[in-house]
Design a protein around this motif. Structure first.
Motif, mmCIF file in Angstrom:
data_model
loop_
_atom_site.group_PDB
_atom_site.id
_atom_site.type_symbol
_atom_site.label_atom_id
_atom_site.label_comp_id
_atom_site.label_asym_id
_atom_site.label_seq_id
_atom_site.Cartn_x
_atom_site.Cartn_y
_atom_site.Cartn_z
ATOM 1 N N ARG A 119 -25.512 -8.521 56.841
ATOM 2 C CA ARG A 119 -26.610 -9.362 57.332
ATOM 3 C C ARG A 119 -27.959 -8.669 57.093
ATOM 4 N N LYS A 120 -27.989 -7.362 57.274
ATOM 5 C CA LYS A 120 -29.221 -6.630 57.015
ATOM 6 C C LYS A 120 -29.581 -6.701 55.536
ATOM 7 N N LEU A 121 -28.572 -6.613 54.659
ATOM 8 C CA LEU A 121 -28.821 -6.737 53.224
ATOM 9 C C LEU A 121 -29.399 -8.110 52.899
ATOM 10 N N ILE A 122 -28.842 -9.144 53.499
ATOM 11 C CA ILE A 122 -29.317 -10.508 53.248
ATOM 12 C C ILE A 122 -30.756 -10.669 53.725
ATOM 13 N N THR A 123 -31.031 -10.162 54.914
ATOM 14 C CA THR A 123 -32.379 -10.291 55.469
ATOM 15 C C THR A 123 -33.407 -9.510 54.655
ATOM 16 N N SER A 124 -33.019 -8.308 54.209
ATOM 17 C CA SER A 124 -33.966 -7.430 53.524
ATOM 18 C C SER A 124 -34.127 -7.766 52.044
ATOM 19 N N ALA A 125 -33.010 -8.015 51.364
ATOM 20 C CA ALA A 125 -33.053 -8.224 49.914
ATOM 21 C C ALA A 125 -33.293 -9.674 49.530
ATOM 22 N N LYS A 126 -33.030 -10.607 50.457
ATOM 23 C CA LYS A 126 -33.200 -12.042 50.189
ATOM 24 C C LYS A 126 -32.486 -12.443 48.892
ATOM 25 N N PRO A 127 -31.158 -12.298 48.860
ATOM 26 C CA PRO A 127 -30.399 -12.614 47.647
ATOM 27 C C PRO A 127 -30.513 -14.081 47.260
ATOM 28 N N GLU A 128 -30.286 -14.333 45.986
ATOM 29 C CA GLU A 128 -30.328 -15.702 45.478
ATOM 30 C C GLU A 128 -29.281 -16.574 46.161
ATOM 31 N N VAL A 129 -28.111 -16.003 46.422
ATOM 32 C CA VAL A 129 -27.030 -16.700 47.124
ATOM 33 C C VAL A 129 -26.472 -15.770 48.183
ATOM 34 N N SER A 130 -26.243 -16.275 49.392
ATOM 35 C CA SER A 130 -25.575 -15.495 50.437
ATOM 36 C C SER A 130 -24.620 -16.424 51.177
ATOM 37 N N ARG A 131 -23.420 -15.911 51.435
ATOM 38 C CA ARG A 131 -22.400 -16.711 52.090
ATOM 39 C C ARG A 131 -21.714 -15.880 53.171
ATOM 40 N N ILE A 132 -21.844 -16.303 54.413
ATOM 41 C CA ILE A 132 -21.097 -15.727 55.519
ATOM 42 C C ILE A 132 -20.110 -16.803 55.963
ATOM 43 N N THR A 133 -18.838 -16.576 55.696
ATOM 44 C CA THR A 133 -17.822 -17.592 55.941
ATOM 45 C C THR A 133 -16.644 -16.986 56.693
ATOM 46 N N PRO A 134 -15.754 -17.806 57.249
ATOM 47 C CA PRO A 134 -14.609 -17.259 57.978
ATOM 48 C C PRO A 134 -13.783 -16.312 57.107
ATOM 49 N N GLY A 135 -13.365 -15.201 57.704
ATOM 50 C CA GLY A 135 -12.557 -14.243 56.969
ATOM 51 C C GLY A 135 -12.815 -12.826 57.429
ATOM 52 N N ALA A 136 -11.919 -11.927 57.052
ATOM 53 C CA ALA A 136 -12.018 -10.519 57.438
ATOM 54 C C ALA A 136 -12.092 -9.647 56.188
ATOM 55 N N HIS A 137 -11.915 -8.342 56.372
ATOM 56 C CA HIS A 137 -11.977 -7.388 55.257
ATOM 57 C C HIS A 137 -10.584 -7.300 54.641
ATOM 58 N N THR A 138 -10.150 -8.394 53.993
ATOM 59 C CA THR A 138 -8.776 -8.500 53.518
ATOM 60 C C THR A 138 -8.722 -9.082 52.112
ATOM 61 N N SER A 139 -7.583 -8.855 51.452
ATOM 62 C CA SER A 139 -7.384 -9.415 50.117
ATOM 63 C C SER A 139 -7.368 -10.939 50.160
ATOM 64 N N GLU A 140 -6.867 -11.505 51.267
ATOM 65 C CA GLU A 140 -6.837 -12.966 51.371
ATOM 66 C C GLU A 140 -8.254 -13.550 51.333
ATOM 67 N N TYR A 141 -9.173 -12.879 52.017
ATOM 68 C CA TYR A 141 -10.563 -13.348 51.997
ATOM 69 C C TYR A 141 -11.137 -13.234 50.593
ATOM 70 N N TRP A 142 -10.920 -12.119 49.924
ATOM 71 C CA TRP A 142 -11.480 -11.924 48.584
ATOM 72 C C TRP A 142 -10.882 -12.899 47.571
ATOM 73 N N GLN A 143 -9.606 -13.171 47.681
ATOM 74 C CA GLN A 143 -8.990 -14.165 46.801
ATOM 75 C C GLN A 143 -9.645 -15.528 46.991
ATOM 76 N N GLY A 144 -9.965 -15.854 48.244
ATOM 77 C CA GLY A 144 -10.545 -17.155 48.536
ATOM 78 C C GLY A 144 -11.945 -17.352 47.986
ATOM 79 N N ILE A 145 -12.735 -16.264 47.941
ATOM 80 C CA ILE A 145 -14.125 -16.416 47.492
ATOM 81 C C ILE A 145 -14.312 -16.122 46.005
ATOM 82 N N LEU A 146 -13.329 -15.497 45.348
ATOM 83 C CA LEU A 146 -13.498 -15.127 43.939
ATOM 84 C C LEU A 146 -13.905 -16.289 43.040
ATOM 85 N N PRO A 147 -13.314 -17.491 43.179
ATOM 86 C CA PRO A 147 -13.756 -18.585 42.300
ATOM 87 C C PRO A 147 -15.252 -18.855 42.385
ATOM 88 N N GLU A 148 -15.801 -18.884 43.599
ATOM 89 C CA GLU A 148 -17.241 -19.124 43.749
ATOM 90 C C GLU A 148 -18.053 -17.961 43.197
#
Length: 277
Positions: A238-267
């Protein structure tokens, strides 16, 4: 938190076979990602071309895997290149087990400009640790390996967890990088947070490398940030998003897991493709 992408028995057998071919022949080992059988009426399976090169890294003082992944049916020669940096405790082959090759093919079939993804073995938050220097491997050795494989220079970076730290840190120094995507980036807001990881020899070492301490040096465009709502690194992201103002930022349901990364890789891949100029 140490990232541990899921490793299946099938993935282990697949990776071991490729390594055996490479070790026995002394050449790179071309392999095709396994796919499930599809009914005759279904579209063709989402395959990908995967080649594993075994390279000696003088910077790291060891042999490393360099995994080249390209969309199905598209030659790698001349493709734009995104370099993928894995998380702590993982390796370059992790991206195969996360399903990146098939996701890359799917993204290209949906209209994303084709590109290659190259993953390489790293460690230590992609920073020097005595005689093991994965950062120097990326800056001094990887460009030559890409050229020898007929690939264009790196213009994109994808980092998961520790790899997100490494990708942002590398992007500070590479003005030729036009796209950076981080997934659950393992960043630290304070020195006590970083010190608990036992990676940095001193506060000065951490301050020199920590992306959150150098936000003004990050690329002004082409930055994408993804993080799960249950991720322990969410406050830092969140600090990175606030400070760097990225072109795209997504905070979505999920944890620090392979399942989460698999889910977001297409996007993530659809974000990277058009920006790898």
């Amino acid at each position: 938190m140490r990232s541990k992408p899921g490793v299946t028995r099938r993935g282990l057998l697949f990776g071991s076979a490729a390594a055996l071919v490479s070790a026995c022949t002394g050449r790179s080992a071309p392999v095709v990602a396994p796919t499930s059988a599809a009914p005759a009426s279904s579209p063709s399976p989402l395959k990908a071309s995967i080649t594993i090169h075994r390279r000696h890294s003088a910077a790291r003082g060891r042999d490393v895997d360099v995994v080249l992944m390209t969309p199905d049916g598209i030659p790698s020669t001349g493709l734009p290149v995104c370099v993928a940096l894995h998380g702590r405790g993982s390796n370059a082959r992790t991206f195969m087990d996360l399903g990146l090759p098939a996701a890359l093919t799917a993204a290209v079939r949906s209209g994303t400009p084709p590109f290659a993804v190259v993953a390489v073995d790293g460690s230590h938050y992609w920073m020097p640790d005595g005689d093991d220097d994965p950062h120097r491997m990326l800056t001094d050795e990887l460009p030559g390996w890409l050229s020898e494989s007929g690939l264009r220079p790196m213009t994109g970076l994808l980092g998961i967890s520790m790899g997100g730290f490494g990708a942002l840190n590398l992007a500070r120094l590479r003005r030729d990088v036009t796209a950076v995507a981080t997934c659950s980036a393992a960043l630290f807001r304070t020195w006590p947070e970083a010190r608990s990881r036992h990676i940095f020899a001193s506060q000065n070492d951490w301050t020199a490398a920590e992306p959150l301490q150098h936000v003004d040096e990050l690329p002004p465009r082409g930055l994408g940030v993804w993080c799960g709502e249950e991720d322990p690194f969410l406050p830092a992201n969140r600090k990175l998003i606030t400070s760097a103002k990225p072109e795209v930022s997504r905070i979505t349901p999920g944890a620090h897991t392979s399942e989460y990364w698999q889910g977001i890789l297409p996007e993530v891949l659809r974000f990277l493709g058009p920006r790898l100029t």
